[in-house]
Design an enzyme around this catalytic site. Sequence first.
Site, PDB file in Angstrom:
ATOM      1  N   CYS A 145       0.820  -1.224   0.000  1.00 41.20           N
ATOM      2  CA  CYS A 145       0.000   0.000   0.000  1.00 41.20           C
ATOM      3  C   CYS A 145       0.852   1.272   0.000  1.00 41.20           C
ATOM      4  O   CYS A 145       0.332   2.364  -0.227  1.00 41.20           O
ATOM      5  CB  CYS A 145      -0.942   0.002   1.187  1.00 41.20           C
ATOM      6  N   HIS A 194      -3.320   6.911   2.423  1.00 38.67           N
ATOM      7  CA  HIS A 194      -3.785   5.571   2.036  1.00 38.67           C
ATOM      8  C   HIS A 194      -5.098   5.256   2.747  1.00 38.67           C
ATOM      9  O   HIS A 194      -5.228   5.448   3.963  1.00 38.67           O
ATOM     10  CB  HIS A 194      -2.707   4.547   2.401  1.00 38.67           C
ATOM     11  N   ASN A 220     -10.342  -0.707   0.585  1.00 41.13           N
ATOM     12  CA  ASN A 220      -8.880  -0.585   0.558  1.00 41.13           C
ATOM     13  C   ASN A 220      -8.370  -1.163  -0.765  1.00 41.13           C
ATOM     14  O   ASN A 220      -8.497  -2.360  -1.008  1.00 41.13           O
ATOM     15  CB  ASN A 220      -8.313  -1.352   1.757  1.00 41.13           C
TER      16      ASN A 220
HETATM   17  O1  UT7 Z   1      -3.733  -1.613   3.733  1.00 42.32           O
HETATM   18  C1  UT7 Z   1      -3.244  -2.558   4.616  1.00 42.32           C
HETATM   19  C2  UT7 Z   1      -3.367  -2.125   5.965  1.00 42.32           C
HETATM   20  N1  UT7 Z   1      -4.499  -2.738   6.633  1.00 42.32           N
HETATM   21  C3  UT7 Z   1      -5.042  -2.086   7.641  1.00 42.32           C
HETATM   22  O2  UT7 Z   1      -4.666  -0.982   7.918  1.00 42.32           O
HETATM   23  C4  UT7 Z   1      -6.095  -2.787   8.510  1.00 42.32           C
HETATM   24  C5  UT7 Z   1      -5.833  -2.431   9.959  1.00 42.32           C
HETATM   25  N2  UT7 Z   1      -6.776  -3.088  10.873  1.00 42.32           N
HETATM   26  C6  UT7 Z   1      -8.077  -2.728  10.955  1.00 42.32           C
HETATM   27  O3  UT7 Z   1      -8.510  -1.835  10.236  1.00 42.32           O
HETATM   28  C7  UT7 Z   1      -8.948  -3.383  11.987  1.00 42.32           C
HETATM   29  O4  UT7 Z   1      -8.150  -4.140  12.852  1.00 42.32           O
HETATM   30  C8  UT7 Z   1     -10.048  -4.316  11.353  1.00 42.32           C
HETATM   31  C9  UT7 Z   1     -11.099  -3.474  10.653  1.00 42.32           C
HETATM   32  C10 UT7 Z   1      -9.406  -5.293  10.389  1.00 42.32           C
HETATM   33  C11 UT7 Z   1     -10.758  -5.119  12.466  1.00 42.32           C
HETATM   34  O5  UT7 Z   1     -11.311  -4.235  13.436  1.00 42.32           O
HETATM   35  P1  UT7 Z   1     -11.143  -4.558  14.983  1.00 42.32           P
HETATM   36  O6  UT7 Z   1     -11.901  -3.516  15.713  1.00 42.32           O
HETATM   37  O7  UT7 Z   1      -9.668  -4.668  15.244  1.00 42.32           O
HETATM   38  O8  UT7 Z   1     -11.894  -5.931  15.127  1.00 42.32           O
HETATM   39  P2  UT7 Z   1     -11.339  -7.328  15.673  1.00 42.32           P
HETATM   40  O9  UT7 Z   1     -10.518  -7.977  14.619  1.00 42.32           O
HETATM   41  O10 UT7 Z   1     -10.703  -7.105  17.006  1.00 42.32           O
HETATM   42  O11 UT7 Z   1     -12.676  -8.144  15.856  1.00 42.32           O
HETATM   43  C12 UT7 Z   1     -13.679  -7.709  16.799  1.00 42.32           C
HETATM   44  C13 UT7 Z   1     -14.854  -8.654  16.701  1.00 42.32           C
HETATM   45  C14 UT7 Z   1     -14.481 -10.123  16.831  1.00 42.32           C
HETATM   46  O12 UT7 Z   1     -15.505 -10.762  17.544  1.00 42.32           O
HETATM   47  P3  UT7 Z   1     -15.328 -11.111  19.101  1.00 42.32           P
HETATM   48  O13 UT7 Z   1     -14.120 -11.989  19.168  1.00 42.32           O
HETATM   49  O14 UT7 Z   1     -15.102  -9.790  19.771  1.00 42.32           O
HETATM   50  O15 UT7 Z   1     -16.620 -11.781  19.446  1.00 42.32           O
HETATM   51  C15 UT7 Z   1     -14.495 -10.615  15.409  1.00 42.32           C
HETATM   52  O16 UT7 Z   1     -14.772 -11.995  15.306  1.00 42.32           O
HETATM   53  O17 UT7 Z   1     -15.504  -8.517  15.425  1.00 42.32           O
HETATM   54  C16 UT7 Z   1     -15.628  -9.816  14.822  1.00 42.32           C
HETATM   55  N3  UT7 Z   1     -15.517  -9.632  13.378  1.00 42.32           N
HETATM   56  C17 UT7 Z   1     -16.578  -9.413  12.573  1.00 42.32           C
HETATM   57  N4  UT7 Z   1     -17.875  -9.302  12.815  1.00 42.32           N
HETATM   58  C18 UT7 Z   1     -18.686  -9.037  11.783  1.00 42.32           C
HETATM   59  C19 UT7 Z   1     -14.383  -9.644  12.624  1.00 42.32           C
HETATM   60  N5  UT7 Z   1     -14.699  -9.406  11.352  1.00 42.32           N
HETATM   61  C20 UT7 Z   1     -16.040  -9.261  11.288  1.00 42.32           C
HETATM   62  C21 UT7 Z   1     -16.925  -8.974  10.237  1.00 42.32           C
HETATM   63  N6  UT7 Z   1     -18.240  -8.869  10.536  1.00 42.32           N
HETATM   64  N7  UT7 Z   1     -16.525  -8.800   8.967  1.00 42.32           N
END
Ligand code: UT7
Length: 346
Positions: free
Chosen positions: A140, A268, A298
């Site tokens: 990216c 980005h 993204n």
């Molecule tokens: O360009 C490359 C660079 N990439 C990035 O910059 C991405 C950076 N990371 C992020 O933007 C965030 O970490 C994400 C958007 C990927 C995830 O957000 P988060 O707030 O860190 O969520 P998490 O991974 O900690 O998941 C929280 C909860 C989990 O459930 P529990 O364990 O709390 O019950 C996940 O299972 O959300 C759940 N979850 C979802 N629920 C519904 C994860 N993905 C989904 C989904 N829909 N798509």
Amino acid sequence: MMASRHVPGRAALAVAERSRGAVGAPGLTVLGCGSALPGRRITNDDMAQMVETSDEWISTRTGIRARYWCDRAAGENQRSLAAEAARRALAASGVAADEIGICLVATFTPEHATPSTACLLQRDLGLPEDALCLDVNAACAGFVYALYTASCLLSVDSHRFALVVGAEELSRVMDMGDRSTCVLFGDGAGAAVVELDPVGPGLSAVWGSRGNDDALVAGGPGTERPPYLAMDGRAVFRFATEVLPACTKEVLARAGIGPDEVDRYVFHQANKRIVDVAVRKLHLDPARCAGNIDHTGNTSAASVPLLLDELVRAGEVRSGDRVVLAGFGAGLTWAGCLVTMGPLGN
Ligand code: UT7
């Protein structure tokens, strides 16, 4: 006894790096931009038909409402997007294809492992055979890496113009079994025609690499890693909120200008929350940092030039504007620079 060696502290290293960057990177003028999005628009509700997710989860966590995927049956792919964006950038710049001396394509989803997409653009666009064509893989951050590379090459090349493209087909490397990653990415391309700017403040480029194949990785056939994107979202979020503000701050320091002397920040588009953190940490005017992640998702190396082109077409970036571009991603990589917008006709 061995002679003791002076080990400079972090501050001294930062200063040394600053002078090296200021000397080594002539400024660039953007003469024209272009972009391309494929035909299949996939909303968050469409995603919820494919994986267990919801519009509410995706939009509140990321700012994404829709993304575009290539329709391969209709002939859309990474190469076709790159060519379309590049043609539009050439048309907007008024530079003819046979005047391009350097063609760089930032991507990690090229149509072929080899030949490079840049090399194929030589034929697709009718670039001269003595144009230097190569792909740049810095994920990216790739478009900004490619701009820096173009600036260095133009300063030693007899050609006046470079074509710099960011193009990705991320729908090809998505694991639809991983809902926390597959909802984030889209396909697209953006491009810019640039020339050296001998009078501006310089490119003030900043870049970095931190070898890490755990936080964000896409393998390939025959490798230990599966051929799709796998990400530790939280780790990447922490990394991004560290490097995006730091590298933007360093670009301003190298240019010797304050945040308000920049007309537009093109960050980005990985997650709206990451940009919001950078805006807060740097006390930037949010109106100068608006993004487009809501409708693109993204798009990795395509994201910065895609957003730049949308801002130019909306009249929000104009001739003479100073624009800071910054990206971060797999590698882990980061990069930022300052460009000046040339006569854009808007
Ligand atoms: O360009 C490359 C660079 N990439 C990035 O910059 C991405 C950076 N990371 C992020 O933007 C965030 O970490 C994400 C958007 C990927 C995830 O957000 P988060 O707030 O860190 O969520 P998490 O991974 O900690 O998941 C929280 C909860 C989990 O459930 P529990 O364990 O709390 O019950 C996940 O299972 O959300 C759940 N979850 C979802 N629920 C519904 C994860 N993905 C989904 C989904 N829909 N798509």
